[in-house]
Scaffold this active site. Structure first.
Site, PDB file in Angstrom:
ATOM      1  N   GLY A   1      82.573  86.775 -33.808  1.00  0.00           N
ATOM      2  CA  GLY A   1      82.986  87.289 -35.103  1.00  0.00           C
ATOM      3  C   GLY A   1      82.637  86.261 -36.152  1.00  0.00           C
ATOM      4  CG  HIS A   2      79.291  84.993 -36.587  1.00  0.00           C
ATOM      5  ND1 HIS A   2      79.771  83.876 -35.939  1.00  0.00           N
ATOM      6  CD2 HIS A   2      78.401  85.557 -35.744  1.00  0.00           C
ATOM      7  CE1 HIS A   2      79.179  83.766 -34.755  1.00  0.00           C
ATOM      8  NE2 HIS A   2      78.343  84.786 -34.608  1.00  0.00           N
TER       9      HIS A   2
ATOM     10  CD  GLN B   1      80.688  83.966 -27.719  1.00  0.00           C
ATOM     11  OE1 GLN B   1      79.571  83.962 -27.236  1.00  0.00           O
ATOM     12  NE2 GLN B   1      81.066  84.907 -28.534  1.00  0.00           N
TER      13      GLN B   1
ATOM     14  CG  ASP C   1      86.595  81.811 -34.396  1.00  0.00           C
ATOM     15  OD1 ASP C   1      85.667  82.639 -34.440  1.00  0.00           O
ATOM     16  OD2 ASP C   1      87.591  81.939 -33.663  1.00  0.00           O
TER      17      ASP C   1
ATOM     18  CE  LYS D   1      79.705  80.144 -33.492  1.00  0.00           C
ATOM     19  NZ  LYS D   1      81.164  79.890 -33.479  1.00  0.00           N
TER      20      LYS D   1
HETATM   21  P1  GDP Z   1      82.046  81.588 -36.772  1.00  0.00           P
HETATM   22  O1  GDP Z   1      82.490  82.493 -35.685  1.00  0.00           O
HETATM   23  O2  GDP Z   1      81.733  80.210 -36.287  1.00  0.00           O
HETATM   24  O3  GDP Z   1      80.921  82.180 -37.582  1.00  0.00           O
HETATM   25  O4  GDP Z   1      83.277  81.419 -37.762  1.00  0.00           O
HETATM   26  P2  GDP Z   1      84.254  82.575 -38.314  1.00  0.00           P
HETATM   27  O5  GDP Z   1      83.529  83.331 -39.366  1.00  0.00           O
HETATM   28  O6  GDP Z   1      84.873  83.336 -37.200  1.00  0.00           O
HETATM   29  O7  GDP Z   1      85.425  81.703 -38.938  1.00  0.00           O
HETATM   30  C1  GDP Z   1      85.210  80.775 -39.944  1.00  0.00           C
HETATM   31  C2  GDP Z   1      86.002  81.190 -41.207  1.00  0.00           C
HETATM   32  O8  GDP Z   1      86.066  80.100 -42.092  1.00  0.00           O
HETATM   33  C3  GDP Z   1      85.365  82.312 -41.986  1.00  0.00           C
HETATM   34  O9  GDP Z   1      86.404  83.116 -42.507  1.00  0.00           O
HETATM   35  C4  GDP Z   1      84.610  81.615 -43.111  1.00  0.00           C
HETATM   36  O10 GDP Z   1      84.504  82.410 -44.291  1.00  0.00           O
HETATM   37  C5  GDP Z   1      85.496  80.429 -43.359  1.00  0.00           C
HETATM   38  N1  GDP Z   1      84.803  79.207 -43.780  1.00  0.00           N
HETATM   39  C6  GDP Z   1      83.588  78.730 -43.386  1.00  0.00           C
HETATM   40  N2  GDP Z   1      83.364  77.517 -43.930  1.00  0.00           N
HETATM   41  C7  GDP Z   1      84.451  77.225 -44.680  1.00  0.00           C
HETATM   42  C8  GDP Z   1      84.845  76.091 -45.470  1.00  0.00           C
HETATM   43  O11 GDP Z   1      84.136  75.090 -45.588  1.00  0.00           O
HETATM   44  N3  GDP Z   1      86.083  76.164 -46.078  1.00  0.00           N
HETATM   45  C9  GDP Z   1      86.910  77.238 -45.964  1.00  0.00           C
HETATM   46  N4  GDP Z   1      88.094  77.218 -46.578  1.00  0.00           N
HETATM   47  N5  GDP Z   1      86.565  78.310 -45.222  1.00  0.00           N
HETATM   48  C10 GDP Z   1      85.375  78.304 -44.589  1.00  0.00           C
HETATM   49  P1  IMO Z   2      82.606  83.142 -32.336  1.00  0.00           P
HETATM   50  O1  IMO Z   2      81.131  83.381 -32.129  1.00  0.00           O
HETATM   51  C1  IMO Z   2      86.515  82.224 -30.603  1.00  0.00           C
HETATM   52  C2  IMO Z   2      87.183  83.501 -26.459  1.00  0.00           C
HETATM   53  C3  IMO Z   2      88.211  84.583 -26.222  1.00  0.00           C
HETATM   54  C4  IMO Z   2      88.695  84.190 -24.836  1.00  0.00           C
HETATM   55  C5  IMO Z   2      87.418  83.691 -24.156  1.00  0.00           C
HETATM   56  C6  IMO Z   2      86.737  84.719 -23.281  1.00  0.00           C
HETATM   57  O2  IMO Z   2      83.216  83.977 -33.425  1.00  0.00           O
HETATM   58  O3  IMO Z   2      82.915  81.684 -32.467  1.00  0.00           O
HETATM   59  P2  IMO Z   2      85.298  86.896 -23.780  1.00  0.00           P
HETATM   60  O4  IMO Z   2      85.675  88.175 -24.483  1.00  0.00           O
HETATM   61  O5  IMO Z   2      84.136  86.197 -24.388  1.00  0.00           O
HETATM   62  O6  IMO Z   2      85.148  87.078 -22.302  1.00  0.00           O
HETATM   63  O7  IMO Z   2      86.597  85.946 -23.971  1.00  0.00           O
HETATM   64  O8  IMO Z   2      86.544  83.299 -25.202  1.00  0.00           O
HETATM   65  N1  IMO Z   2      86.124  83.852 -27.430  1.00  0.00           N
HETATM   66  C7  IMO Z   2      86.057  83.363 -28.682  1.00  0.00           C
HETATM   67  N2  IMO Z   2      86.887  82.557 -29.354  1.00  0.00           N
HETATM   68  N3  IMO Z   2      85.359  82.628 -31.178  1.00  0.00           N
HETATM   69  C8  IMO Z   2      84.501  83.421 -30.510  1.00  0.00           C
HETATM   70  O9  IMO Z   2      83.271  83.731 -30.984  1.00  0.00           O
HETATM   71  C9  IMO Z   2      84.838  83.853 -29.206  1.00  0.00           C
HETATM   72  N4  IMO Z   2      84.233  84.641 -28.290  1.00  0.00           N
HETATM   73  C10 IMO Z   2      85.020  84.608 -27.206  1.00  0.00           C
HETATM   74  O10 IMO Z   2      89.247  84.529 -27.170  1.00  0.00           O
HETATM   75  O11 IMO Z   2      89.577  83.099 -24.918  1.00  0.00           O
HETATM   76 MG    MG Z   3      84.154  83.668 -35.185  1.00  0.00          MG
END
Ligand code: GDP
Ligand code: IMO
Ligand code: MG
Length: 428
Positions: free
Chosen positions: A40-41, A223, A13, A16
């Site tokens: 989850g992106h 991840q 998270d 990416k």
């Molecule tokens: P990922 O799994 O690595 O793709 O990240 P996620 O989407 O799960 O979580 C990142 C969150 O941060 C998302 O809700 C993005 O919209 C938000 N985000 C990304 N870059 C920035 C930033 O520079 N500032 C802020 N405030 N939010 C950001």
């Molecule tokens: P993105 O791509 C954050 C965590 C789960 C759990 C562990 C194992 O959005 O960064 P799993 O279901 O993969 O066997 O769970 O990994 N986990 C993540 N945490 N971001 C993710 O993906 C994750 N994908 C798995 O919360 O601790």
């Molecule tokens: Mg994510």
């Protein structure tokens, strides 16, 4: 620089999805090489917000060819739901390629994921419950079902039967659950076969040909480093290689073709699920980061655990992945904090450790040693050049860069697509 790997440097998270989106108008192919719909992106484009799980984030850009390669585990119902949802919003999803060698996630993987977690009690991993671990376990145990098996009904039924033989014993006798029939699994999988067939190809060959032709390919990791099954905080990890090496094995593109490795890293740290997290905050600052950073999971909606930036983890990620450039995200979230702590080393039972301890027990005992950096109060969400950031924000970034093992080439200052400060070109 045609082959670029983009990975998470912390526990996921990091942003990416947004970083991929930033590069996507300069790439030809975007490849998801590990994980499944545990990812989850969130990508924000204008007033539209997209949440992607199984599809790579680059799919949102017209003209980019999205690829799901062999290292991924695919829940086909989720794949088609996600494709239909994007299609309904006008996103062109017609060019998706799916590897014939990718494994599928079926009913029994989801069931086993949930019952084993329940059985673990206090030792729970806190998985996403999507069947990821059990599907990879089957792959390693050589009883997995691959995408190509869906196109030969006989083979498919035999393989499902083989996979269920032991699982039904375990489900019934250990977990007291009903046995799953070969027909219910095979019929469900076969129901996807016709729609899937045109997407299936030798994605390794396609990608190597694309690179030979001078195309730009981005490998988008799901991840992150600290969730990698080999290099993360095992057993509190996911079941795939989320580090840059996984891009090679997970796609069939050789390591010597990768030119660049982009590590995405937050200006602080978050984690979802169980496991050690030295800089985790349990006070009002933890709440501040959760609220201001909107740290709620994209996949499960769980509140993310929050803590300060951890430089030993950044250095570790830099080393394990060969990071050439960091994208530092969410700097805007730190606005308004008078003095920002950064973990520079750990105290492990009275001994200072500058790098990640080799033993998991030591990591569980690691107490952060903090250095404090002066904060800033100016709103930075509209800033687009490094020189326009407040001096303290620039100094914070430079300090992190010095501690983290690789240069920081871009800085996120807000969730919006253009809320980014670029210091060094990430593609050219
Ligand atoms: P990922 O799994 O690595 O793709 O990240 P996620 O989407 O799960 O979580 C990142 C969150 O941060 C998302 O809700 C993005 O919209 C938000 N985000 C990304 N870059 C920035 C930033 O520079 N500032 C802020 N405030 N939010 C950001
Ligand atoms: P993105 O791509 C954050 C965590 C789960 C759990 C562990 C194992 O959005 O960064 P799993 O279901 O993969 O066997 O769970 O990994 N986990 C993540 N945490 N971001 C993710 O993906 C994750 N994908 C798995 O919360 O601790
Ligand atoms: Mg994510």
């Amino acid at each position: 620089m045609p082959a670029i790997v983009l990975i998470g440097a912390q526990w996921g998270d990091e942003g990416k999805g947004k970083a991929t989106d930033l590069l996507s108008d300069r790439i030809d192919y975007v490849v998801k090489f590990n994980g499944g719909n545990n990812a989850g992106h969130t990508v924000v484009i204008g007033s539209e917000k997209y949440a992607l799980h199984l599809l790579p984030s680059g799919i949102l850009t017209d003209g980019v060819i999205p690829v799901i390669s062999n290292g991924v585990v695919i829940d086909l119902a989720v794949l088609f739901e996600e494709l239909d949802a994007l299609d309904a919003r006008g996103v062109d999803v017609s060019r998706l390629l799916v590897s014939a060698n990718a494994h599928v996630i079926t009913t029994y993987h989801r069931t086993i994921d949930k019952v084993t977690e329940r059985f673990l009690g206090k030792r729970q991993i806190g998985t996403t419950g999507r069947g990821i671990g059990p599907a990879y376990a089957d792959k390693i145990n050589r009883v997995g079902i691959r995408i190509q098996d869906l196109f030969d009904e006989n083979i498919l039924r035999q393989k499902v039967e083989g996979a269920l033989e032991q699982k039904n014993q375990i489900l019934a006798k250990i977990y007291n659950r009903r046995a799953i029939t070969v027909d219910e699994v095979a019929d469900e999988l076969l129901s996807f076969a016709d729609r899937l067939k045109p997407m299936v190809s030798d994605t390794s060959l396609e990608l190597n040909n694309a690179l030979d032709a001078g195309k730009t390919v981005l490998f988008e990791g799901g991840q992150a480093t600290m969730l990698d099954v080999d290099h993360g905080t095992y057993p509190f990890v996911t079941s795939s290689n989320a580090t840059s090496g996984g891009a090679a094995t997970g796609s069939g593109v050789a390591p010597n073709r990768f030119d660049r490795v982009i590590g995405v890293i937050k200006a602080y740290t978050t984690r979802v699920g169980a496991g050690p997290f030295p800089t985790e905050l349990f006070d009002e600052w933890g709440e501040f980061l959760t609220e201001k950073g909107a740290e709620f999971g994209t996949t499960t909606g769980r509140v993310r655990r929050c803590g300060w930036y951890d430089a030993p983890i950044a250095r570790y990620a830099s080393r394990i992945n060969g990071v050439t450039d960091f994208v530092l995200t969410k700097l805007d979230v730190l606005t308004g904090i008078e003095s920002i702590p950064v973990c520079v080393a750990y105290d492990v039972d009275g001994t200072r450790m500058d790098e990640m301890p080799v033993s998991q027990t030591d990591f569980h005992h690691a107490v952060p040693i903090y250095e404090n950096f002066p904060g800033w109060t100016e709103d930075i969400t509209g800033v687009r050049t490094f020189g326009d950031l407040p001096k303290n924000a620039r100094d914070y970034v430079i300090a992190l860069e010095e501690m983290s093992g690789s240069r920081i080439s871009a800085i996120g200052v807000g969730p919006a697509r253009d809320a980014i400060v670029v210091r060094h070109d990430l593609v050219g």
